[in-house]
Scaffold this active site. Structure first.
Site, mmCIF file in Angstrom:
data_model
loop_
_atom_site.group_PDB
_atom_site.id
_atom_site.type_symbol
_atom_site.label_atom_id
_atom_site.label_comp_id
_atom_site.label_asym_id
_atom_site.label_seq_id
_atom_site.Cartn_x
_atom_site.Cartn_y
_atom_site.Cartn_z
ATOM 1 N N HIS A 1 2.315 -11.117 7.226
ATOM 2 C CA HIS A 1 3.647 -11.489 6.754
ATOM 3 C C HIS A 1 4.043 -12.851 7.300
ATOM 4 O O HIS A 1 3.870 -13.123 8.500
ATOM 5 C CB HIS A 1 4.692 -10.467 7.216
ATOM 6 C CG HIS A 1 4.658 -9.189 6.447
ATOM 7 N ND1 HIS A 1 5.222 -8.014 6.908
ATOM 8 C CD2 HIS A 1 4.140 -8.893 5.223
ATOM 9 C CE1 HIS A 1 5.047 -7.063 6.017
ATOM 10 N NE2 HIS A 1 4.393 -7.572 4.988
ATOM 11 N N HIS B 1 -0.811 0.199 -1.783
ATOM 12 C CA HIS B 1 0.259 -0.276 -0.905
ATOM 13 C C HIS B 1 0.817 0.850 -0.043
ATOM 14 O O HIS B 1 1.375 0.600 1.028
ATOM 15 C CB HIS B 1 1.365 -0.924 -1.727
ATOM 16 C CG HIS B 1 1.791 -2.265 -1.198
ATOM 17 N ND1 HIS B 1 0.937 -3.348 -1.122
ATOM 18 C CD2 HIS B 1 2.962 -2.693 -0.678
ATOM 19 C CE1 HIS B 1 1.577 -4.383 -0.601
ATOM 20 N NE2 HIS B 1 2.800 -3.999 -0.313
ATOM 21 N N ARG C 1 -0.948 0.705 3.118
ATOM 22 C CA ARG C 1 -0.464 -0.439 3.919
ATOM 23 C C ARG C 1 0.846 -0.077 4.602
ATOM 24 O O ARG C 1 1.041 -0.330 5.794
ATOM 25 C CB ARG C 1 -0.299 -1.635 2.991
ATOM 26 C CG ARG C 1 0.143 -2.934 3.659
ATOM 27 C CD ARG C 1 0.019 -4.054 2.635
ATOM 28 N NE ARG C 1 0.787 -5.232 2.959
ATOM 29 C CZ ARG C 1 0.368 -6.218 3.746
ATOM 30 N NH1 ARG C 1 -0.816 -6.141 4.310
ATOM 31 N NH2 ARG C 1 1.123 -7.288 3.968
ATOM 32 N N TYR D 1 9.684 -1.810 8.217
ATOM 33 C CA TYR D 1 8.938 -0.663 8.722
ATOM 34 C C TYR D 1 9.614 -0.052 9.940
ATOM 35 O O TYR D 1 9.395 1.120 10.246
ATOM 36 C CB TYR D 1 7.497 -1.068 9.045
ATOM 37 C CG TYR D 1 6.763 -1.530 7.812
ATOM 38 C CD1 TYR D 1 6.373 -0.619 6.840
ATOM 39 C CD2 TYR D 1 6.508 -2.879 7.594
ATOM 40 C CE1 TYR D 1 5.733 -1.043 5.686
ATOM 41 C CE2 TYR D 1 5.862 -3.302 6.450
ATOM 42 C CZ TYR D 1 5.489 -2.384 5.504
ATOM 43 O OH TYR D 1 4.865 -2.800 4.354
ATOM 44 N N ARG E 1 -3.891 -5.670 1.705
ATOM 45 C CA ARG E 1 -3.427 -5.664 0.316
ATOM 46 C C ARG E 1 -4.640 -5.386 -0.570
ATOM 47 O O ARG E 1 -5.779 -5.693 -0.199
ATOM 48 C CB ARG E 1 -2.813 -7.008 -0.069
ATOM 49 C CG ARG E 1 -1.601 -7.429 0.764
ATOM 50 C CD ARG E 1 -1.094 -8.788 0.302
ATOM 51 N NE ARG E 1 0.097 -9.208 1.028
ATOM 52 C CZ ARG E 1 0.087 -9.991 2.101
ATOM 53 N NH1 ARG E 1 -1.064 -10.450 2.570
ATOM 54 N NH2 ARG E 1 1.217 -10.331 2.698
ATOM 55 N N LYS F 1 -1.887 -13.893 0.794
ATOM 56 C CA LYS F 1 -1.003 -14.631 -0.102
ATOM 57 C C LYS F 1 -0.980 -16.105 0.274
ATOM 58 O O LYS F 1 -1.011 -16.461 1.444
ATOM 59 C CB LYS F 1 0.415 -14.059 -0.028
ATOM 60 C CG LYS F 1 0.573 -12.717 -0.716
ATOM 61 C CD LYS F 1 2.028 -12.281 -0.739
ATOM 62 C CE LYS F 1 2.208 -11.005 -1.537
ATOM 63 N NZ LYS F 1 3.626 -10.564 -1.587
#
Length: 302
Positions: free
Chosen positions: A274, A248, A251, A283, A149, A173
């Site tokens: 994630h 992004h 990514r 994806y 990120r 995150k």
């Protein structure tokens, strides 16, 4: 309780207790400020569900994206739930508020050939020794190699790089730390930048605040997300025919190419950081779309 006081306390709670990202906290703070202005009230207890519905309807009429409206709904729901739990309110007016379902669109993905061409051209240009080009080459290589990120990339310090194992430690995150691998091309770009590019940029710094940062801006300070967006847009955008491409996209591309190459879905989940496998599974839809396109071109009975 005064609305503004409650909103300030809530955003502080989001930052200090929930540990949400600064961008998310800022967005929620903006939503609550907009709500207070729209409702034209002073006290928190004056707001009812009709106020909230009118406020959201204004957002719909303005043409805001469904994702934006969903976020605004989440902001007020979280705020009023916190207010009740904190005993600032007796009842929650947002309980009967419904949010539109968020549409899920497939991410924009650059082909592996496009990425290889862009990165090679940038690597060739970096041979001239320009510190900015050396930096941009290292940024793009690492973003694509490790599927980082933009906030994670900007936060990397020198000590976070393990050049021997070719891994980088990042803070994702929710302040969750993870280790991401990268390959030989990213290693070469980082070596060139750290030896020939970064010292020149560091010499422009007015103080030592960014001394530990890997990636530096033109003035020697730690690079910020806006500058990285600009790097990606200028370097990748022309190849994709758009000026709005951001970090992004790299990514998304990295995740898709990993799966196309046979990587295990759970391994990709770990690389991306994630929390949920369901987030990573989008994806697989991108790869399935490519598979369908190939089938239609090649199969005689397609």
């Amino acid at each position: 309780m005064d609305f503004a006081v409650a909103a300030t306390a809530y955003t502080r709670y989001l930052a200090d207790v929930r540990r949400l990202s600064p961008a998310t906290v800022k967005a929620y703070e903006s939503d609550l400020r907009d709500l207070r202005k729209a409702c034209d009230v002073q006290e928190l207890a004056e707001i009812d569900v009709e106020h909230l519905r009118d406020w959201l309807w204004t957002s719909v009429q303005r043409g805001d994206a469904r994702a934006t409206i969903a976020r605004r709904t989440a902001a007020v729901r979280g705020f009023f739930a916190w207010a009740v739990e904190s005993e600032h309110l007796d009842s929650d007016p947002s309980l009967r508020l419904s949010a539109p379902k968020r549409g899920r669109s497939l991410p924009k993905v650059a082909t592996a050939a496009t990425m290889a061409d862009v990165l090679q051209r940038l690597r060739d240009a970096a041979e001239e020794g320009d510190p900015i080009i050396l930096r941009d080459s290292a940024i793009l290589e690492l973003l694509y190699a490790s599927a980082l990120r933009v906030s994670e990339l900007c936060g990397i310090d020198i000590d976070d790089l393990d050049m021997h194992r070719q891994t980088v430690r990042v803070l994702g995150k929710g302040n969750k730390e993870r280790i991401s691998p990268y390959g030989a091309p990213a290693q070469a770009a980082l070596d060139a930048y750290l030896v020939r590019g970064r010292p020149a940029l560091a010499s422009r710094a007015e103080d030592a605040a960014s001394a530990s940062a890997v990636f530096l801006g033109a003035r020697g300070g730690r690079i910020g997300p806006r500058a990285v967006y600009d790097v990606v847009s200028r370097r990748i955008g022309p190849a994709l025919g758009t000026l709005t491409v951001g970090p992004h996209a790299l990514r998304h591309s990295a995740a898709t190419h990993l799966l196309d190459g046979g990587a295990d879905l759970r391994a990709v989940q770990e690389i991306l950081g994630h929390a949920s496998l369901g987030t990573t599974q989008i994806y697989t839809h991108v790869s399935a779309e490519k598979l369908t396109a190939s089938y239609r071109l090649a199969h005689p009975r397609a």
